[in-house]
Design a protein around this motif. Structure first.
Motif, PDB file in Angstrom:
ATOM      1  N   TRP A  28       9.010   2.675  -3.454  1.00  0.00           N
ATOM      2  CA  TRP A  28       9.642   1.691  -4.336  1.00  0.00           C
ATOM      3  C   TRP A  28      10.123   0.524  -3.497  1.00  0.00           C
ATOM      4  CZ3 TRP A  28       9.992   0.512  -9.342  1.00  0.00           C
ATOM      5  CH2 TRP A  28      10.962  -0.415  -9.738  1.00  0.00           C
ATOM      6  N   VAL A  29       9.625  -0.642  -3.803  1.00  0.00           N
ATOM      7  CA  VAL A  29      10.101  -1.876  -3.199  1.00  0.00           C
ATOM      8  C   VAL A  29      10.815  -2.652  -4.306  1.00  0.00           C
ATOM      9  CG1 VAL A  29       9.450  -4.043  -2.085  1.00  0.00           C
ATOM     10  CG2 VAL A  29       8.206  -1.929  -1.556  1.00  0.00           C
ATOM     11  N   PRO A  30      12.071  -3.041  -4.129  1.00  0.00           N
ATOM     12  CA  PRO A  30      12.752  -3.774  -5.199  1.00  0.00           C
ATOM     13  C   PRO A  30      11.960  -5.009  -5.620  1.00  0.00           C
ATOM     14  CG  PRO A  30      14.342  -3.087  -3.539  1.00  0.00           C
ATOM     15  CD  PRO A  30      12.977  -2.767  -2.986  1.00  0.00           C
ATOM     16  N   PRO A  31      11.531  -5.098  -6.885  1.00  0.00           N
ATOM     17  CA  PRO A  31      10.769  -6.261  -7.328  1.00  0.00           C
ATOM     18  C   PRO A  31      11.583  -7.552  -7.312  1.00  0.00           C
ATOM     19  CG  PRO A  31      10.495  -4.419  -8.848  1.00  0.00           C
ATOM     20  CD  PRO A  31      11.620  -4.077  -7.939  1.00  0.00           C
ATOM     21  N   SER A  32      12.908  -7.410  -7.379  1.00  0.00           N
ATOM     22  CA  SER A  32      13.824  -8.539  -7.274  1.00  0.00           C
ATOM     23  C   SER A  32      15.121  -7.992  -6.694  1.00  0.00           C
ATOM     24  CB  SER A  32      14.043  -9.203  -8.634  1.00  0.00           C
ATOM     25  OG  SER A  32      14.515  -8.281  -9.583  1.00  0.00           O
ATOM     26  N   PRO A  33      15.998  -8.867  -6.194  1.00  0.00           N
ATOM     27  CA  PRO A  33      17.188  -8.371  -5.494  1.00  0.00           C
ATOM     28  C   PRO A  33      18.097  -7.484  -6.330  1.00  0.00           C
ATOM     29  CG  PRO A  33      16.830 -10.704  -5.016  1.00  0.00           C
ATOM     30  CD  PRO A  33      15.865 -10.332  -6.097  1.00  0.00           C
ATOM     31  N   ASN A  34      18.083  -7.633  -7.638  1.00  0.00           N
ATOM     32  CA  ASN A  34      18.966  -6.842  -8.492  1.00  0.00           C
ATOM     33  C   ASN A  34      18.221  -5.737  -9.239  1.00  0.00           C
ATOM     34  OD1 ASN A  34      21.639  -8.274  -8.169  1.00  0.00           O
ATOM     35  ND2 ASN A  34      20.289  -9.972  -8.692  1.00  0.00           N
ATOM     36  N   THR A  62       0.843  -1.188   0.000  1.00  0.00           N
ATOM     37  CA  THR A  62       0.000   0.000   0.000  1.00  0.00           C
ATOM     38  C   THR A  62       0.884   1.247   0.000  1.00  0.00           C
ATOM     39  OG1 THR A  62      -0.053   0.049   2.413  1.00  0.00           O
ATOM     40  CG2 THR A  62      -1.774  -1.219   1.306  1.00  0.00           C
ATOM     41  N   ARG A  63       0.252   2.392  -0.088  1.00  0.00           N
ATOM     42  CA  ARG A  63       0.992   3.653  -0.088  1.00  0.00           C
ATOM     43  C   ARG A  63       1.795   3.835   1.190  1.00  0.00           C
ATOM     44  NH1 ARG A  63       0.664   8.036  -3.210  1.00  0.00           N
ATOM     45  NH2 ARG A  63      -0.965   6.993  -4.398  1.00  0.00           N
ATOM     46  N   ASP A  64       1.312   3.286   2.311  1.00  0.00           N
ATOM     47  CA  ASP A  64       2.061   3.403   3.566  1.00  0.00           C
ATOM     48  C   ASP A  64       2.922   2.170   3.841  1.00  0.00           C
ATOM     49  OD1 ASP A  64       0.008   1.656   4.120  1.00  0.00           O
ATOM     50  OD2 ASP A  64      -0.745   2.729   5.867  1.00  0.00           O
ATOM     51  N   ALA A  65       3.247   1.422   2.776  1.00  0.00           N
ATOM     52  CA  ALA A  65       4.235   0.333   2.794  1.00  0.00           C
ATOM     53  C   ALA A  65       3.797  -0.885   3.598  1.00  0.00           C
ATOM     54  CB  ALA A  65       5.591   0.841   3.299  1.00  0.00           C
ATOM     55  N   ARG A  66       2.488  -1.091   3.742  1.00  0.00           N
ATOM     56  CA  ARG A  66       1.990  -2.345   4.309  1.00  0.00           C
ATOM     57  C   ARG A  66       1.725  -3.312   3.166  1.00  0.00           C
ATOM     58  NH1 ARG A  66      -3.291  -1.168   7.229  1.00  0.00           N
ATOM     59  NH2 ARG A  66      -3.484   0.351   5.527  1.00  0.00           N
ATOM     60  N   HIS A  67       1.980  -4.594   3.412  1.00  0.00           N
ATOM     61  CA  HIS A  67       1.723  -5.550   2.346  1.00  0.00           C
ATOM     62  C   HIS A  67       0.231  -5.807   2.219  1.00  0.00           C
ATOM     63  CE1 HIS A  67       1.977  -8.919  -0.377  1.00  0.00           C
ATOM     64  NE2 HIS A  67       3.234  -8.573  -0.582  1.00  0.00           N
ATOM     65  N   ILE A  68      -0.247  -5.917   0.972  1.00  0.00           N
ATOM     66  CA  ILE A  68      -1.687  -6.094   0.763  1.00  0.00           C
ATOM     67  C   ILE A  68      -2.196  -7.399   1.367  1.00  0.00           C
ATOM     68  CG2 ILE A  68      -1.618  -4.685  -1.330  1.00  0.00           C
ATOM     69  CD1 ILE A  68      -2.183  -7.373  -2.872  1.00  0.00           C
ATOM     70  N   VAL A  69      -1.363  -8.434   1.434  1.00  0.00           N
ATOM     71  CA  VAL A  69      -1.789  -9.696   2.053  1.00  0.00           C
ATOM     72  C   VAL A  69      -2.069  -9.477   3.536  1.00  0.00           C
ATOM     73  CG1 VAL A  69      -0.969 -11.985   2.760  1.00  0.00           C
ATOM     74  CG2 VAL A  69      -0.745 -11.248   0.380  1.00  0.00           C
ATOM     75  N   ASP A  70      -1.191  -8.733   4.211  1.00  0.00           N
ATOM     76  CA  ASP A  70      -1.414  -8.442   5.634  1.00  0.00           C
ATOM     77  C   ASP A  70      -2.673  -7.605   5.821  1.00  0.00           C
ATOM     78  OD1 ASP A  70       0.988  -9.770   6.270  1.00  0.00           O
ATOM     79  OD2 ASP A  70       2.140  -7.953   5.880  1.00  0.00           O
TER      80      ASP A  70
END
Length: 406
Positions: free
Chosen positions: A241-247, A57-65
């Motif tokens: 921005w959350v890295p979609p993958s480690p690189n 979400t916009r406040d960096a909570r995961h949608i699953v949680d």
């Protein structure tokens, strides 16, 4: 595919939730709009979510949680792609089957599964509706869009409904660029004939897949964003921005990735094992002549700096290599695919040690043998990029039918 089916699917499978305001508003993702509408689209359904750490979400909570704690939605399963749901796996890995410690939900592994085996995973999970929410980066060879494709196909086989929650293309949706995949080169880094930089969002891609490429269409709903336009880069979105993958650590990485990932198909480092993957390129024996040759081409919107670095893993681990760092000076003028081709051409010219990977991985990345064979024959940047213009024009015509935003 006949236009009649294309038009039917493009018009019938997009869900328009009620608009929030009549004036220009901040960007709202598909999930934000779904939640704001009380999850009415999922009412009465057992829901499974295909997602990874970018589903926030916009406040960096995961949608699953968030969904797990909301009684208005019945979330019963999670499906993890490459790198996993919580993102613990490196490239080429996944987390396997486990129960999520934070929610207790069963997490199923989708990585490298497709067709009937993946349909069996959906059946075993007991869900009625599969929801997809993953941040893409705009390149054909980034595997999450093919996770989307495989999950759509499997949901159709399993008789499940499919919902895509849209997110921005971080490098804009203005243009499709680069070569189009030839079907005989289809792999998990390219299932279907789309351009190397596709210029679409995941919801638009889902509509394209459903209308053009799936053997039979899946019951598809797409929840579009509001407040996004095709010219917007990720930093205009206001989203974390959350890295979609480690690189893929930053949006700057995504900006160059559709071009410089082609170096995975060579014996040069593509910068894995550094803090600037895909922006740093190099190998032992490369010196400042490469940056000079690349700068001499006068490519728009980019400059190249002579650079030296020591990767901590992957190619040349623990060894100092020379090469270039890419500095994008004008994002609007920059063409990542053309730039990537120019770097391949100049690397081969200035470094006698240049070689393709022995498995011809470059052919899988670019979608045909053409880039490799033309560069080996001495073709320049203009000749190589000119060779795909006809197929790119044809793809752009098809793509236009499925776009959701101006």
């Amino acid at each position: 595919m006949h236009l009649s089916r294309r038009t039917l699917l493009a018009s019938a499978t997009t869900t328009a939730l009620p608009p929030r305001t009549a004036h220009r508003e901040r960007l709202r993702t598909g999930f934000e709009r779904l939640a704001a509408d009380g999850y009415s689209l999922l009412a009465g359904q057992k829901v499974g979510v295909v997602t990874n750490p970018t589903g926030v979400t916009r406040d960096a909570r995961h949608i699953v949680d968030v969904m797990h704690q909301d009684p208005r939605v019945r979330l019963t399963a999670v499906f993890g792609p490459e790198h996993g749901f919580r993102g613990t796996a490196q490239a080429g890995g996944s987390e396997g089957r486990y129960d999520d410690p934070a929610t207790g939900l069963p997490v199923y592994d989708t990585y490298l599964k497709s067709g009937r085996p993946l349909a069996d995973v959906f059946t075993a999970s007991g869900v009625d509706t599969v929801v997809f929410d993953i941040q893409d980066v705009g390149a054909r060879f980034y595997t999450y869009i093919w996770t989307l494709y495989d999950c759509m196909e499997a949901a159709q086989l399993a008789g499940r409904r499919f919902v895509v929650l849209d997110r921005p293309n971080p490098v804009t949706g203005r243009r499709a660029l680069g070569p189009v995949l030839h079907k005989e080169f289809a792999t998990f880094v390219g299932r279907q004939p789309i351009a190397q930089a596709h210029g679409m969002t995941v919801a638009e891609l889902a509509r394209l897949f459903n209308g053009e490429y799936l053997t039979a269409p899946v019951p598809l709903e797409t929840v579009r964003m509001t407040g996004w336009n095709r010219a917007g880069f990720y930093d205009a979105s206001g989203l974390p921005w959350v890295p979609p993958s480690p690189n893929m650590p930053t949006p700057d990485t995504a900006l160059v990735y559709s071009g410089t990932c082609m170096f995975e198909g060579t014996n040069l480092s593509e910068g894995r094992g550094t803090t600037r993957p895909f922006e740093l390129l190099g190998a032992e024996g490369v010196d400042g002549r490469w940056a000079a040759a690349a700068n001499g081409l006068g490519l728009p919107g980019v400059r190249f700096r002579e650079a030296y670095f020591t990767p901590t893993f992957s190619k040349f681990q623990g060894r100092t290599v020379g090469g270039v760092q890419i500095h994008v000076t004008d994002r609007d003028a920059y063409d990542p695919v053309r730039t990537g081709i120019a770097l391949l051409v100049t690397a081969r010219t200035v470094w006698s040690g240049f070689a393709w990977r022995s498995d011809d991985w470059i052919d899988k990345l670019t979608g045909s043998a053409r880039v490799r064979t033309m560069i080996d024959a001495g073709a320049g940047t203009d000749e190589v990029t000119g060779a795909w213009q006809e197929e790119l024009t044809a793809f752009r015509r098809i793509r236009k039918e499925y776009l959701l935003y101006k």
